[in-house]
Motif scaffolding. Structure first.
Motif, PDB file in Angstrom:
ATOM      1  N   MET A   1       0.430  -4.191  -2.477  1.00 53.30           N
ATOM      2  CA  MET A   1      -0.277  -3.079  -1.864  1.00 53.30           C
ATOM      3  C   MET A   1      -0.238  -3.346  -0.364  1.00 53.30           C
ATOM      4  SD  MET A   1      -4.155  -1.905  -2.791  1.00 53.30           S
ATOM      5  CE  MET A   1      -4.810  -0.327  -2.265  1.00 53.30           C
ATOM      6  N   VAL A   2       0.095  -2.337   0.442  1.00 56.24           N
ATOM      7  CA  VAL A   2       0.280  -2.588   1.872  1.00 56.24           C
ATOM      8  C   VAL A   2      -0.632  -1.702   2.720  1.00 56.24           C
ATOM      9  CG1 VAL A   2       2.701  -3.192   1.497  1.00 56.24           C
ATOM     10  CG2 VAL A   2       2.115  -0.876   2.238  1.00 56.24           C
ATOM     11  N   ASN A   3      -0.870  -2.186   3.936  1.00 60.85           N
ATOM     12  CA  ASN A   3      -1.529  -1.390   4.961  1.00 60.85           C
ATOM     13  C   ASN A   3      -0.408  -0.669   5.713  1.00 60.85           C
ATOM     14  OD1 ASN A   3      -2.801  -0.374   7.228  1.00 60.85           O
ATOM     15  ND2 ASN A   3      -3.984  -2.224   7.650  1.00 60.85           N
ATOM     16  N   ILE A   4      -0.241   0.646   5.496  1.00 59.37           N
ATOM     17  CA  ILE A   4       0.922   1.340   6.045  1.00 59.37           C
ATOM     18  C   ILE A   4       0.896   1.389   7.574  1.00 59.37           C
ATOM     19  CG2 ILE A   4       1.409   2.706   3.997  1.00 59.37           C
ATOM     20  CD1 ILE A   4      -0.027   5.033   5.283  1.00 59.37           C
TER      21      ILE A   4
ATOM     22  N   PHE B   1      -4.132   2.121   2.701  1.00 61.04           N
ATOM     23  CA  PHE B   1      -3.716   1.102   1.748  1.00 61.04           C
ATOM     24  C   PHE B   1      -3.110   1.776   0.523  1.00 61.04           C
ATOM     25  CE2 PHE B   1      -6.573  -1.127   4.482  1.00 61.04           C
ATOM     26  CZ  PHE B   1      -6.057  -2.413   4.550  1.00 61.04           C
ATOM     27  N   ILE B   2      -1.816   1.527   0.306  1.00 55.94           N
ATOM     28  CA  ILE B   2      -1.131   2.165  -0.810  1.00 55.94           C
ATOM     29  C   ILE B   2      -0.319   1.146  -1.601  1.00 55.94           C
ATOM     30  CG2 ILE B   2      -1.013   4.411   0.340  1.00 55.94           C
ATOM     31  CD1 ILE B   2       1.910   3.852   0.965  1.00 55.94           C
ATOM     32  N   ARG B   3      -0.168   1.418  -2.877  1.00 58.32           N
ATOM     33  CA  ARG B   3       0.626   0.579  -3.759  1.00 58.32           C
ATOM     34  C   ARG B   3       2.099   0.905  -3.547  1.00 58.32           C
ATOM     35  NH1 ARG B   3      -1.596  -1.487  -8.592  1.00 58.32           N
ATOM     36  NH2 ARG B   3      -0.229  -3.091  -9.462  1.00 58.32           N
ATOM     37  N   VAL B   4       2.931  -0.092  -3.351  1.00 54.29           N
ATOM     38  CA  VAL B   4       4.361   0.124  -3.146  1.00 54.29           C
ATOM     39  C   VAL B   4       5.211  -0.563  -4.215  1.00 54.29           C
ATOM     40  CG1 VAL B   4       4.065   0.418  -0.665  1.00 54.29           C
ATOM     41  CG2 VAL B   4       4.596  -1.862  -1.573  1.00 54.29           C
TER      42      VAL B   4
END
Length: 244
Positions: free
Chosen positions: A206-209, A198-201
């Motif tokens: 915030m997405v589950n890559i 999970f990263i901030r884009v």
């Protein structure tokens, strides 16, 4: 006027609605629409995301103003100002359960409308603080989280989550089957949810890559949803793609 507060009016008396619209326009607000039915209110509000929703409690048709507000609240935290000529306790209790920002009793005068809308608009300008977060809204475990939904804590496996979207003081957790609105800022979610997938884009996403379908120069796609990607996060995103 820059950054005008955008307002949707939901009122089935067109004379009252037109009067409200004219007054708000003269005060410098942007009226993005007037609708008369609850079904239209849900569609318009969730599609166009007004800053404030002025909503008559008793609408004609199959869906009341309170029912429309309840449905909208499931996915969007749009501040609601209720218009009501009905002051009985039962109606008030139902309306209060949707957490409105204010009530305006009919008949009302220009000053009532002006002051109420100004107070709610000022709250919007203040925005969430950096520390805003409700620890009772969600709890993070190793491979799952528990979120408060419809009065109870619901388990969500991390692998189910597609992305998380900021909605002012709230965060909207998106899964393939349902959305979960929690009373916690995205910054607070980011602090608590330390799983590397999970990263901030973007300041609002915030997405589950592991769920990415498309990675473009300025956006991502997950399950046909186009998600903006800020330049400041791009290098970070590309680096973490190798960890999937």
């Amino acid at each position: 006027m820059k950054n005008q507060t955008r307002i949707l009016i939901v009122e089935d008396d067109m004379i009252i609605a037109a009067n409200i619209s004219l007054q708000l326009a003269n005060l410098g607000y942007e009226v993005i629409g007037i609708v008369t039915r609850g079904e239209e209110a849900i569609l318009h509000a969730t599609t166009n995301m007004p800053d404030i929703l002025i909503l008559d409690v008793n609408l004609k048709g199959t869906i009341s103003g309170i029912e429309a507000a309840t449905e909208i609240r499931k996915t969007h935290n749009i501040p609601i100002i209720y218009l009501t000529a009905n002051s009985d306790e039962s109606t008030f209790a139902k309306a209060k359960a949707t957490h409105p920002h204010a009530f305006i009793s009919k008949p009302f005068n220009k000053l009532d409308l002006q002051r109420t809308v100004a107070l709610v608009a000022e709250q919007l300008k203040e925005g969430p603080t950096e520390s805003t977060g409700n620890s009772e809204s969600f709890e993070v475990l190793e491979d799952r989280i528990f979120v408060r939904h419809n009065g109870k804590m619901v388990k969500l496996m991390l692998e189910e989550i597609l992305y998380i979207e900021a909605d002012r003081n709230y965060s909207n957790i998106i899964t393939p089957n349902a959305n979960y609105l929690i009373s916690t800022t995205l910054k607070h979610v980011e602090t608590e949810l330390t799983n590397p997938k999970f990263i901030r884009v973007h300041r609002s996403y915030m997405v589950n890559i592991s769920k990415l379908d498309v990675v473009a120069d300025s956006h991502l796609e997950i399950n046909r949803k186009v998600i903006p990607m800020s330049k400041t996060f791009k290098e970070y995103v590309l680096k973490h793609l190798h960890t999937i």
